[in-house]
Scaffold this active site. Structure first.
Site, PDB file in Angstrom:
ATOM      1  N   LYS A   1       0.861  -1.181   0.000  1.00  0.00           N
ATOM      2  CA  LYS A   1       0.000   0.000   0.000  1.00  0.00           C
ATOM      3  C   LYS A   1       0.901   1.236   0.000  1.00  0.00           C
ATOM      4  O   LYS A   1       1.773   1.379   0.862  1.00  0.00           O
ATOM      5  CB  LYS A   1      -0.888   0.014   1.244  1.00  0.00           C
ATOM      6  CG  LYS A   1      -1.956  -1.061   1.287  1.00  0.00           C
ATOM      7  CD  LYS A   1      -2.799  -0.922   2.546  1.00  0.00           C
ATOM      8  CE  LYS A   1      -3.797  -2.060   2.697  1.00  0.00           C
ATOM      9  NZ  LYS A   1      -4.848  -2.035   1.685  1.00  0.00           N
TER      10      LYS A   1
ATOM     11  N   ARG B   1      -9.390 -12.559   2.584  1.00  0.00           N
ATOM     12  CA  ARG B   1     -10.126 -13.769   2.187  1.00  0.00           C
ATOM     13  C   ARG B   1      -9.263 -15.014   2.346  1.00  0.00           C
ATOM     14  O   ARG B   1      -9.761 -16.096   2.588  1.00  0.00           O
ATOM     15  CB  ARG B   1     -10.640 -13.615   0.754  1.00  0.00           C
ATOM     16  CG  ARG B   1      -9.568 -13.581  -0.321  1.00  0.00           C
ATOM     17  CD  ARG B   1     -10.002 -12.866  -1.576  1.00  0.00           C
ATOM     18  NE  ARG B   1     -10.183 -11.438  -1.338  1.00  0.00           N
ATOM     19  CZ  ARG B   1     -10.504 -10.570  -2.285  1.00  0.00           C
ATOM     20  NH1 ARG B   1     -10.653 -10.968  -3.524  1.00  0.00           N
ATOM     21  NH2 ARG B   1     -10.662  -9.292  -1.991  1.00  0.00           N
TER      22      ARG B   1
END
Length: 511
Positions: free
Chosen positions: A271, A346
Site C-alpha cells: 500500500k 479472504r
C-alpha cells in the site's frame, strides 16, 4: 473495563421517590413537552435566555434530581421516510460529551415522545448504546491515564427495558471496539489472543489459541502463506478458537469466522501513497465476532451453540513474503493462484471457513458467517452500511432476511448484495495449474462487483459449493463485509470503532 451498569426505573416519579444519587436527567427525543410539570417549567425558563435550546440541546436547570441538571438531546424530526431509530443513538452519543462536561457522573437516560411505530421500538435501548459509544475511550488511553478516564460508571434508564441484556451486549461492543481500534503493537496477533483469553476468563466460552507453526502450515496453509514473513517475529500469527455449548439441547449452531489482520501493509503489493494509515483496524471483523461471543457469554442463551475462529495475522513485508502468481493449496484441497497480496483477508479466513464447513455437516441447523473489513468496494458501494452477501440457502431459509430486520431494529443496519454467476466466473481458475484465482490485480474499489466476488471465492475455497441449495446437505452462509461500517465517519485512523455487527447479531440471536 468500564461498561456503564444499568438501573431501570419505570417512570420519572419512581426516580423522584427513590433514594438515589443520580445527578442528571438526559431526555432524548424529537421534542420535550408534555412530560412533567417540572420539565415544562424548566423549559419555559430556559427558552427565555436561549430561544432555540430545545432544538440545539444543552444543559438547563431543573429539580428532577438533586443536582438540578436536565440535559436536552434532540433527535430532530422523526416523521420523514428516511428517519430510523439511529436518530436516538446519535443524539445520545452527543449527549455523552455534554453530560461529562457538565460534571454529571451518574445520569438517567430517557427516550421521550417516541413515535408509535415498530421502527422505533428499541429507542431506549439505542439511547443506552449511543450514550455508551460516546463515553468510550480507547484501550491505549485507558491504560495510560487509568480507568478513571471514563468517569461515568452507571446510568439509569426510565422505561421498559432489560437492563441486564443491554449491559451484556454493551460488554460485547466494548470488547469489539478494543480489539478493532487498538494500535498494531499493543494488539499484535498473540496479544489479540491474550486479550481474548482475559475477556472470556471465568465464562462458559472455551478459548483455544493455535500458534504452532507446523500445525498452522498443515491446517491453515493459506493463512500461513499470508503470515510467512511474520512467523519469525513478535508478530507471528495465530488462530483463536471460541466455543460455547449451552446447557440442554442444541437447536441451532452459529459458526463464525473473523478477519483479524492486525496490520495490513498490502504485503508485496505494498500500500503506497499514505493508504497504509488506519490499517491496524483491519481486524474489525475478528473484533466483531469476539464482541458477539462476549455478549453471548453473559446472556447464555438456551439452544444456541457457537463456534468461532478468529484469524489473527500481520501481513508483513520481507524477503519471505508471499507474492502474486504463487499457487497455494488450501485446507480443502483447492489450488489457489494469488492475484494480489493485498487481497489477504479472504485468504486468512479461507481455511477457517473450510474447517467450519467440515464441522457443519454434523451440527444442528448450522449457519455460517464470515465477518471482515474486506473491500474498499463495500465502502464505496454501501457507504456507511454493512454489506451482506448470502448464498441461496441463506436467502431461501430466511437467515439473511432475519439478520437484515434485526439490524434495522437495533440500529446496526445492513444492505443486501446477492451473489451472482459473474462472481463465480471471476474467481474461476484460468489454467489447469490452478482451481481458483484469489483476486484480480487492481483495487477492489475500481473492480466491478468488487465486494461480491470475494464471497464466491470463499464459497469455492471452503468447499461450500458442495453444500449448495440443491445438494443433500445445504448450508446457509452469509458473508458480512463491514469495510464501510466498521469505524465512525469512515476515518480508519482516528474514528471510533462502531462494534458492528454485534448489535445486529445480538438482536437476531440473543433475544
Amino acid at each position: 473495563m468500564a461498561t456503564p451498569h444499568v438501573q431501570v426505573f419505570s417512570t420519572l416519579n419512581e426516580l423522584s421517590d427513590h433514594t438515589h444519587d443520580f445527578d442528571a436527567v438526559i431526555l432524548v427525543g424529537p421534542h420535550f413537552s408534555g412530560l412533567d410539570s417540572r420539565i415544562d417549567e424548566a423549559l419555559k425558563s430556559a427558552t427565555k435566555v436561549h430561544e432555540n435550546i430545545t432544538r440545539t440541546g444543552g444543559v438547563i436547570a431543573c429539580e428532577l434530581v438533586a443536582s438540578g441538571r436536565l440535559i436536552l438531546a434532540p433527535t430532530g424530526s422523526l416523521d420523514r421516510d428516511y428517519d430510523d431509530v439511529r436518530r436516538f443513538y446519535d443524539a445520545a452519543r452527543k449527549a455523552a460529551d455534554v453530560a461529562e462536561q457538565s460534571g454529571a457522573r451518574k445520569p438517567v437516560l430517557m427516550a421521550v415522545n417516541v413515535p408509535q411505530d415498530a421502527t422505533f421500538e428499541n429507542a431506549l435501548a439505542l439511547v443506552y448504546f449511543g450514550f455508551s459509544q460516546g463515553l468510550y475511550q480507547p484501550l491505549e488511553a485507558r491504560e495510560h491515564f487509568g480507568e478513571g478516564l471514563e468517569p461515568i460508571q452507571q446510568v439509569g434508564l426510565i422505561g421498559e427495558v432489560d437492563g441486564k441484556w443491554l449491559h451484556a451486549v454493551e460488554e460485547g461492543r466494548r470488547v469489539a471496539r478494543d480489539l478493532c481500534g487498538t494500535e498494531p503493537e499493543r494488539m499484535s496477533p498473540l496479544r489479540f489472543a491474550e486479550y481474548c483469553q482475559s475477556a472470556f476468563a471465568g465464562t462458559a466460552v472455551k478459548v483455544t489459541v493455535l500458534d504452532d507453526r507446523p500445525q498452522l502450515e498443515v491446517e491453515y496453509p493459506l493463512l500461513s502463506a499470508v503470515a510467512r514473513a511474520s512467523f519469525e517475529t513478535n508478530q507471528r500469527p495465530c488462530v483463536i478458537r471460541l466455543e460455547y455449548t449451552p446447557e440442554g439441547p442444541v437447536e441451532q449452531t452459529l459458526m463464525l469466522v473473523g478477519k483479524g489482520i492486525t496490520y495490513d501493509t498490502g504485503g508485496a503489493d505494498l500500500k503506497v501513497g499514505g493508504h497504509m494509515a488506519g490499517m491496524s483496524r483491519d481486524k474489525g471483523g475478528a473484533a466483531g465476532v469476539a464482541g458477539f461471543v462476549k455478549a453471548l457469554a453473559h446472556i447464555q442463551p438456551k439452544g444456541i451453540k457457537v463456534v468461532a475462529e478468529l484469524a489473527a495475522v500481520r501481513n508483513n513485508i520481507g524477503e519471505t513474503a508471499f507474492v502474486a502468481d504463487e499457487i497455494i493449496t488450501g485446507r480443502s484441497g483447492v489450488r489457489v493462484r494469488i492475484g494480489n497480496t493485498d487481497a489477504e483477508g479472504r485468504l486468512i479466513m479461507a481455511d477457517c471457513l473450510a474447517r467450519m464447513t467440515e464441522l457443519a455437516v454434523d451440527e444442528k441447523e448450522p449457519v455460517l458467517f464470515t465477518v471482515a473489513t474486506l473491500t474498499g468496494h463495500a465502502a464505496l458501494a454501501k457507504g456507511p452500511y454493512t454489506a451482506l452477501v448470502p448464498n441461496k440457502t441463506a436467502e431461501r431459509s430466511g437467515s439473511v432476511d432475519a439478520l437484515l430486520s434485526a439490524g434495522e431494529l437495533w440500529g446496526d443496519p445492513a444492505e443486501l448484495s446477492p451473489s451472482r454467476r459473474e462472481d463465480y466466473d471471476f474467481v474461476a481458475g484460468r489454467t489447469k495449474a490452478d482451481d481458483l484465482l484469489s483476486s484480480n490485480n487492481g483495487p477492489s474499489a475500481t473492480t466491478k462487483r468488487g465486494h461480491q466476488f470475494p464471497m464466491a471465492f470463499l464459497v469455492r475455497v471452503a468447499g461450500l459449493d458442495k453444500h449448495q441449495f440443491s445438494s443433500e446437505t445445504p448450508i446457509p452462509y452469509v458473508h458480512i463485509d463491514i469495510a464501510g461500517s466498521g469505524v465512525e465517519g469512515g476515518d480508519w485512523q482516528h474514528g471510533k470503532p462502531t462494534a458492528t455487527p454485534v448489535l445486529a447479531l445480538s438482536g437476531r440471536y440473543l433475544r
